[in-house]
Design a protein around this motif. Structure first.
Motif, PDB file in Angstrom:
ATOM      1  N   THR A   1       0.990  -1.213   0.012  1.00 43.76           N
ATOM      2  CA  THR A   1      -0.109  -0.119  -0.138  1.00 43.76           C
ATOM      3  C   THR A   1       0.923   1.324   0.003  1.00 43.76           C
ATOM      4  O   THR A   1       0.441   2.433  -0.236  1.00 43.76           O
ATOM      5  N   GLU A   2       1.975   1.173   0.280  1.00 36.07           N
ATOM      6  CA  GLU A   2       3.023   2.247   0.155  1.00 36.07           C
ATOM      7  C   GLU A   2       3.456   2.665  -1.379  1.00 36.07           C
ATOM      8  O   GLU A   2       4.086   3.397  -1.672  1.00 36.07           O
ATOM      9  N   LYS A   3       3.104   1.771  -2.308  1.00 33.39           N
ATOM     10  CA  LYS A   3       3.671   1.913  -3.732  1.00 33.39           C
ATOM     11  C   LYS A   3       2.253   1.937  -4.364  1.00 33.39           C
ATOM     12  O   LYS A   3       2.148   2.686  -5.612  1.00 33.39           O
ATOM     13  N   CYS A   4       1.169   1.367  -4.147  1.00 37.63           N
ATOM     14  CA  CYS A   4      -0.202   1.407  -4.888  1.00 37.63           C
ATOM     15  C   CYS A   4      -0.457   2.992  -5.094  1.00 37.63           C
ATOM     16  O   CYS A   4      -0.478   3.838  -4.069  1.00 37.63           O
ATOM     17  N   ILE A   5      -1.015   3.441  -6.168  1.00 41.57           N
ATOM     18  CA  ILE A   5      -1.419   4.727  -6.391  1.00 41.57           C
ATOM     19  C   ILE A   5      -2.918   4.661  -6.995  1.00 41.57           C
ATOM     20  O   ILE A   5      -3.569   5.742  -7.398  1.00 41.57           O
TER      21      ILE A   5
ATOM     22  N   CYS B   1      -4.256   3.400  -9.524  1.00 45.27           N
ATOM     23  CA  CYS B   1      -4.286   3.817 -10.869  1.00 45.27           C
ATOM     24  C   CYS B   1      -5.245   2.820 -11.801  1.00 45.27           C
ATOM     25  O   CYS B   1      -5.865   3.400 -12.813  1.00 45.27           O
TER      26      CYS B   1
ATOM     27  N   TYR C   1       4.000  -0.335 -10.945  1.00 44.98           N
ATOM     28  CA  TYR C   1       5.113  -0.431  -9.647  1.00 44.98           C
ATOM     29  C   TYR C   1       5.320  -1.461  -8.773  1.00 44.98           C
ATOM     30  O   TYR C   1       5.684  -1.350  -7.599  1.00 44.98           O
TER      31      TYR C   1
ATOM     32  N   TYR D   1      -4.662   4.451  -1.051  1.00 45.55           N
ATOM     33  CA  TYR D   1      -4.962   3.798  -2.285  1.00 45.55           C
ATOM     34  C   TYR D   1      -5.412   2.160  -2.049  1.00 45.55           C
ATOM     35  O   TYR D   1      -4.330   1.544  -1.519  1.00 45.55           O
TER      36      TYR D   1
ATOM     37  N   PRO E   1      -5.398  11.818   6.259  1.00 44.06           N
ATOM     38  CA  PRO E   1      -4.971  10.468   5.761  1.00 44.06           C
ATOM     39  C   PRO E   1      -5.752  10.117   4.312  1.00 44.06           C
ATOM     40  O   PRO E   1      -6.819  10.654   4.202  1.00 44.06           O
ATOM     41  N   PHE E   2      -5.026   9.530   3.660  1.00 43.23           N
ATOM     42  CA  PHE E   2      -5.151   9.316   2.116  1.00 43.23           C
ATOM     43  C   PHE E   2      -4.590   7.987   1.756  1.00 43.23           C
ATOM     44  O   PHE E   2      -3.289   7.714   1.886  1.00 43.23           O
TER      45      PHE E   2
END
Lengths: 170, 708
Positions: free
Chosen positions: A9-13, A15, A140, A55, A52-53
Motif C-alpha cells: 500500500t506504500e506503492k499502490c496509487i 491507478c 509499481y 489507495y 489520511p489518504f
C-alpha cells in the motif's frame, strides 16, 4: 506451492491498471452489464494537505478458509490444491447469491445469465508459468503474487529486523 | 471445458491455441515514456495486450491507459474510409471516396489556396500522436508554408524554452546519480509518466529524500513525499524567489559556481531582496517554517535537484515561474555534475536517446527561404526565435484580423479543437476556410468540419522506428492489418506530397527511405533491425562536459538575467529576471472567488483521446471536479452532485468529487470532455506573453450547485 496476492500500500496509487488488465484478460464489458472482478479505490478522510489518504485495489482475496465455498449449495466453489486459489465451475450455479452474502469482500460477481463469476487468480495463466494479468501489468510492482512460504519467511525477517533495530537503539 | 478450451479462454499463447504474440509500441501518450507492447493475436485480431518484458521504459508493465490499447484500437468511431463532405461544415454528412480521389481533391484544394493567397495561407497542424511530426513539418516547408503548428504550442515547448533561455540547453536531473534531495516542483510522475515514477520509488528505496510541491495532492505527493508543500496555485514563482533569498542570506549559495558560470547574479540578488517570508506566507499560503525548511533542505544538501514540470509553464506567468524554479539549481551549484542537472538533447521525435540523428536537417532543409513570418512571430518573438514551429495560440487572432496575411486552408493530422482555449473558435475558423483536410484515427468534432477526412491507423497497424536512452533502437512491424481502409500517417503525408507534385524526392520516397536518411550517420542496418523486431544498441555520444562550455546563451553563461528576453524588454514589456507576476485571468471578485486548475493528469485519460474508451471511462464515468470537503460543505454540495463551474467566459455542468486532492478555494478539473469541455470557458487571450502558452491552470471561477 500455495501462493498469495500481496499489495504494497506504500506503492499502490490506485491507478486501476490492474482493473483494466483484468477486464482485458477476462473480456469484461462494464457498459454491457458485466461487473469488474477487480476494482481500485481511493480512501481519504479530512480536508487538509496531510490528512489520511490511501489507495487500494481489491478482488477475490482467495481466503485460506473461504466462506463462499461452504455457503454454495451447488458446490461450485473449491480450493485449488496447487495454488491455494479459490476457483469455481459455475455450470451448476443457481444464482442464489449465497456466496456473495458470505464473502466479506464482495468478490463474487454475477454475469448476464445470473451465474457467479469472479477472479480465479488467472489460474490457467499461472499453470502456464505466467503471472496473473493484474500482477503483470502493475507499473509499481505494488501488486504481487508470491509463494506463501516465502512471504511468511519475509515477514519473520522484517519482524526480526524491527526487534534488532529496537535493540540497537538501546 | 476441456484443457484446450480453458487455455483459449485464458488467452495462453501456443500453437494449440493459435494465439501468437507480436510486438509493437503503445502510441497513446507522449513519446518519452512510450512502452513496448506484446499484442496477443488470434485470427488477425488483437485479443489482449501486455507490457513487453525487458523493454527500456516499462519492462513488462503498462499504465492504465496502455492496458486499454485493445479497446482503443477497436474504438467504434474509427474513421473507416476516406470521406468527402456533402453537407455543411459541422453537420457530419460525408460520402466515402477512394484514396486516389481524396488525394486529387487535396492537391486541387491546397494548390488553389496557394495560388490565390500564397503558400503561407495554408496552415499545417497536428495534435496527437507525435511519431509523424518530422514528416508533417517537412511537408509544410516543401509546400512553401512556414506555418507548421503542433499541440506543443500548449504542452512541453515552453519548458524547453525556459531551460534554453536560462541554461542554453534542455537539462535533465540525474536521479540515478543519487542526489541527497529531490524536489519535484509540480511533478506527478507516478501518474503522468510512470517510468519516471518508478525512478522516484527506486531513488527513495536507496535512501533519497523527496519534497513534492504541488497545489494538487497527487499520488506522487501522497506516496513519495517526505515533505509535501502545497502553495496556492500559480504562486510558485513567489515561493521559489523567497527560497532563493533565504539561500543567499544564509550563505548557502555556491558563490564560486555563481562567479564562474552565471550571468546577472547581482540583478537577480537585488530582485530577491524584495521578497520576504512574511509576504510569501500571505501570497502562497505556505507556512513560514515550511518555507524556511525548504530553503534549508535545498541550500544545505550536498547535491539537490529541483525538478520543474510542464505544469509550471501552463500559466500566464509560466516562463518566469519556471525560470524562478530552475534558477535554484544554478544558485546552489547543482549543475553539470553526476547527481545534479546534466544537459540533454533530442535524438528523434522528441526522444532523448543519447546520440544525434539528422532529424533537424530532415525537418528544416526545405524551409521556404523567402517565407512571410510564421504565425505568432510579432506577438511571441522569443517563441518564434527559439522554436521551429509557429505559435498556434496566435492562430485564431491571426485568422480573425488577417494580420499580417490571411489564413485560408488547414491541413491537419490529429487536431482536436478541445486543446484550444475558447475551443469552438477553432471550429468557427474551420468553417471560414476555403479548404480543410483532417486525418485522424477517430471521428472528432474537428474532422466534422473538414472537406476531406482521412482514416489513420494506430501503432498496432503500422511500422515505426523508435529510439530510447541510452542508444537503443527498435523498428516495429504491424501486428495486424490496418483496420478498414486506414493508412499510417506518414504514408498519407507521402502520398499527399506526391499528389501535390512537390519537388521533394526524399519526402515522396516514403517512410523507410526517410528514416534511413535520418539515421545515415549511425552504423546500423535498419532493414536488419526491422527484420529482427528486437531492440538494437547504437553507440551513444560522449556526454558533453557542460561546464567546460561554451554555454549556448547570449552571455555564454547560465543566465539569471536573460539577455534573450532583455531584447524585448521595452517592445513587449518582458522582464529579463524571473520575477513573480500574478497569473490570473482577471482580478478576484465576489462572483469569482475560487481558482480553477485544469489539465492535471488523472490515470484514465490523455487529453480527449481516451474518454470514449469504455473500460477507461468506466473508472470515472462522469466528468468530475475535485472540490475540497470544506468548500463542498460551505456550498451545500455532496459527492456526485451536479455542479456548475463558472468562469467569466461561461459555465459547464459537471459532477462534484469531494476530495482533499483540491486545496480550499481551488477546483481541479480534467480537460477534453465533449459534454463538459472546460477549455471552452477558458479565455482564449489568457496567454503567457513570453511563450504564448495558455494559462490553463489558473482561472478565476466559482462553483454553484446545479438546480435539478
Amino acid at each position: 506451492m500455495s501462493k498469495i496476492f500481496i499489495l504494497d500500500t506504500e506503492k499502490c496509487i490506485g491507478c486501476s491498471s490492474c482493473a483494466i488488465a483484468c477486464m482485458d484478460q477476462n473480456d469484461i464489458e462494464p457498459y454491457e452489464g458485466d461487473i469488474p472482478f477487480r476494482v481500485c479505490f481511493t480512501v481519504e478522510q479530512g480536508s487538509d494537505k496531510d490528512s489520511p489518504f490511501s489507495y487500494l485495489t481489491m478482488a477475490c482475496m482467495h481466503c485460506e478458509d473461504a466462506p463462499c465455498i461452504n455457503s454454495c449449495p451447488a458446490g461450485c466453489l473449491s480450493k485449488d490444491m496447487d495454488t491455494g486459489f479459490t476457483v469455481f465451475d459455475n455450470n451448476n450455479c443457481i444464482g442464489c447469491h449465497s456466496c456473495a452474502m458470505a464473502c466479506p469482500f464482495a468478490a463474487p460477481c454475477f454475469d448476464k445469465d445470473g451465474k457467479m463469476v469472479k477472479c480465479d487468480g488467472c489460474i490457467d495463466r499461472v499453470r502456464a508459468g505466467l503471472e496473473p494479468a493484474c500482477v503483470r501489468v502493475c507499473p509499481y510492482d505494488a501488486l504481487q503474487l508470491v509463494a506463501k512460504e516465502d512471504y511468511e519467511k519475509e515477514q519473520k525477517y522484517k519482524k526480526a529486523k524491527i526487534l534488532a533495530y529496537m535493540a540497537f537503539d538501546k | 471445458m476441456n484443457t484446450l478450451e480453458r487455455m483459449v479462454k485464458a488467452k495462453i499463447p501456443s500453437d494449440e491455441t493459435g494465439i501468437e504474440i507480436k510486438r509493437t509500441i503503445c502510441d497513446i501518450c507522449t513519446p518519452g515514456p512510450q512502452c513496448g507492447v506484446d499484442a496477443y493475436i488470434k485470427d488477425g485480431l488483437v485479443i489482449k495486450v501486455e507490457g513487453t518484458a525487458g523493454f527500456p521504459t516499462n519492462n513488462g508493465a503498462l499504465c492504465t491507459k496502455g492496458a486499454a490499447n485493445r479497446q482503443y484500437i477497436y474504438r467504434e468511431d474509427r474513421i473507416r474510409t476516406p470521406m468527402r463532405r456533402v453537407g455543411d461544415r459541422g453537420d457530419g454528412k460525408y460520402e466515402p471516396i477512394s484514396w486516389d480521389d481524396a488525394f486529387k481533391a487535396i492537391a486541387e484544394g491546397l494548390n488553389k489556396t496557394k495560388s490565390d493567397y500564397g503558400a503561407e495561407s495554408v496552415v499545417f497542424m497536428t495534435g496527437y500522436p507525435k511519431w509523424y511530426r518530422p514528416w508533417l513539418e517537412r511537408l509544410a516547408y516543401s509546400f512553401g508554408s512556414p506555418n507548421y503548428i503542433t499541440e506543443s504550442s500548449t504542452c512541453h515547448r515552453a519548458e524547453v524554452m525556459s531551460w534554453k533561455l536560462t541554461y542554453g540547453v534542455e537539462m535533465r536531473p540525474d536521479i540515478a546519480g543519487m542526489p541527497d534531495l529531490l524536489v519535484g516542483w509540480s511533478c506527478n510522475p507516478l501518474v503522468s509518466a510512470y517510468p519516471m515514477g518508478r525512478n522516484y520509488y527506486k531513488y527513495k528505496e536507496q535512501g533519497g529524500k523527496v519534497v513534492i510541491i504541488d497545489p494538487r495532492r497527487t499520488p506522487t505527493a501522497v506516496q513519495c513525499a517526505d515533505m509535501y508543500i502545497r502553495p496556492r496555485v500559480g504562486t510558485d514563482g513567489y515561493l521559489a524567489n523567497t527560497v532563493a533569498r533565504l539561500i543567499v542570506e544564509k550563505g548557502w549559495a555556491d558563490m564560486d559556481f555563481i562567479e564562474s558560470y552565471t550571468h546577472g547574479f547581482n540583478e537577480y540578488k537585488d530582485m530577491l531582496m524584495t521578497y520576504s517570508v512574511e509576504e510569501a506566507e500571505r501570497i502562497t499560503g505556505v507556512a513560514a517554517e515550511d518555507i524556511e525548511e525548504l530553503a534549508r533542505l535545498i541550500g544545505t544538501a550536498k547535491k539537490a535537484v529541483v525538478i520543474p514540470s510542464n505544469g509550471l509553464s501552463h500559466h500566464s506567468n509560466g516562463i518566469t515561474t519556471h525560470r524562478a524554479v530552475i534558477c535554484l539549481n544554478a544558485l546552489t551549484g547543482n549543475v553539470g555534475k553526476a547527481g545534479t542537472f546534466l544537459p540533454t538533447f533530442e535524438t528523434f521525435v522528441d526522444m532523448l536517446a543519447g546520440f544525434h540523428t539528422r532529424e533537424e536537417e530532415f525537418r528544416q532543409e526545405p524551409f521556404p527561404k523567402d517565407a512571410k513570418p510564421k504565425i505568432g512571430s510579432a506577438k511571441f518573438p522569443i517563441w518564434s526565435e527559439m522554436v521551429d514551429e509557429a505559435q498556434g495560440m496566435d492562430l485564431l487572432r491571426h485568422w480573425q484580423t488577417k494580420d499580417p496575411y490571411p489564413i485560408r486552408a488547414i491541413y491537419a493530422h490529429g487536431v482536436n479543437n478541445r486543446m484550444y482555449p475558447g475551443s469552438s473558435l477553432l471550429l468557427d475558423m474551420a468553417k471560414d476556410m476555403e479548404f480543410v483536410v483532417a486525418t485522424d484515427i477517430f471521428w472528432t468534432d474537428f474532422c466534422k468540419h473538414a472537406d476531406i477526412v482521412l482514416p489513420a491507423c494506430t501503432s498496432f497497424e503500422r511500422s515505426e522506428v523508435k529510439c530510447y536512452n541510452p542508444g537503443i533502437i527498435v523498428y516495429t512491424s504491424p501486428t495486424i492489418e490496418p483496420l478498414y481502409e486506414s493508412l499510417d500517417d506518414v504514408e498519407i503525408i507521402t502520398r499527399a506530397a506526391r499528389a501535390l507534385n512537390l519537388d521533394d524526392e526524399l519526402l515522396c520516397a516514403g517512410y523507410d527511405a526517410c528514416v534511413k536518411y535520418i539515421y545515415k550517420d549511425q552504423d546500423i542496418d535498419l532493414d536488419e533491425v526491422k527484420a529482427a523486431g528486437t531492440l538494437f544498441k547504437i553507440p551513444v555520444d560522449n556526454p558533453p562536459d557542460y561546464l567546460a562550455g561554451p554555454i549556448n546563451t547570449s552571455s555564454g553563461k547560465i543566465e539569471f538575467y536573460s539577455e534573450s528576453i532583455a531584447k524585448y524588454k521595452d517592445s513587449h514589456g518582458l522582464n529579463p529576471l524571473p520575477a513573480f507576476e500574478d497569473g490570473y485571468d482577471c482580478p478576484e471578485t465576489e462572483d469569482l472567488d475560487m481558482a480553477l486548475i485544469t489539465g492535471g493528469r488523472i490515470t484514465n485519460a490523455v487529453h480527449s483521446r481516451l474518454h470514449d474508451v469504455p473500460w477507461l471511462r468506466s473508472l470515472r464515468p462522469e466528468p468530475s471536479a475535485d472540490i475540497n470537503p470544506k468548500d463542498a460543505e460551505g456550498l451545500g454540495i455532496v459527492q456526485g452532485d451536479d455542479i456548475y463551474i463558472v468562469t467569466r467566459k461561461g459555465r459547464i455542468k459537471v459532477k462534484a468529487n469531494i476530495s482533499a486532492i483540491s486545496a480550499l478555494g481551488e477546483v481541479n478539473f480534467y480537460h477534453g470532455y465533449r459534454e463538459a469541455n472546460i477549455n471552452e470557458i477558458i479565455p482564449a487571450d489568457h496567454l503567457d506573453p513570453y511563450s504564448g502558452f495558455p494559462g490553463f491552470k489558473q482561472i478565476r471561477c466559482r462553483v454553484e450547485k446545479a438546480e435539478v
